[in-house]
Design a protein around this motif. Structure first.
Motif, short mmCIF file in Angstrom:
data_model
loop_
_atom_site.label_atom_id
_atom_site.label_comp_id
_atom_site.label_asym_id
_atom_site.label_seq_id
_atom_site.Cartn_x
_atom_site.Cartn_y
_atom_site.Cartn_z
N ALA A 255 47.81 63.57 38.63
CA ALA A 255 46.95 64.11 37.57
C ALA A 255 46.45 65.48 38.01
O ALA A 255 46.02 65.67 39.14
CB ALA A 255 45.78 63.18 37.32
N PHE B 214 43.95 68.39 41.85
CA PHE B 214 45.05 67.44 41.76
C PHE B 214 44.59 66.11 42.31
O PHE B 214 43.82 66.05 43.27
CB PHE B 214 46.25 67.91 42.58
N ASN C 27 49.44 65.45 33.37
CA ASN C 27 49.70 64.37 34.31
C ASN C 27 51.00 63.64 33.99
O ASN C 27 51.52 63.73 32.90
CB ASN C 27 48.53 63.37 34.35
N TYR D 253 46.54 62.63 43.60
CA TYR D 253 47.79 61.93 43.85
C TYR D 253 47.69 61.23 45.20
O TYR D 253 46.85 61.57 46.04
CB TYR D 253 48.99 62.87 43.82
#
Length: 85
Positions: free
Chosen positions: A52, A63, A47, A65
């Motif tokens: 992350a 993922f 990350n 975000y």
């Protein structure tokens, strides 16, 4: 990387961060990217400040975000690490 991720790429970048990065409390940092594993080593975490990634058993990944621009910048960081180290 958005729809399909190359597991060899992820593992290679993870290893480069661990080999070349600075270690602090079991986490390794390189060029603003942090990499570490869970207690048994089956799940990898990579990350930065805005994205992350969780990469686990059987090449499953996730993922987290908020903006696609953040993801694009994260991907660029990973590709830069892969190319530079």
């Amino acid at each position: 990387m958005k729809n399909e991720i190359d597991s060899k790429f992820v593992l290679r970048v993870f290893d480069k961060i661990r080999q070349e990065g600075e270690e602090h409390e079991g986490k390794y940092r390189l060029e603003g990217v942090v990499a570490y594993t869970d207690f048994d080593g089956y799940t990898l975490f990579i990350n930065d400040a805005k994205v992350a990634m969780q990469f686990g058993f059987h090449n499953q990944y996730h993922f987290d975000y908020q903006k696609s621009d953040d993801f694009d910048a994260f991907e660029k960081k990973l590709r830069n690490i892969d190319k530079s180290y």
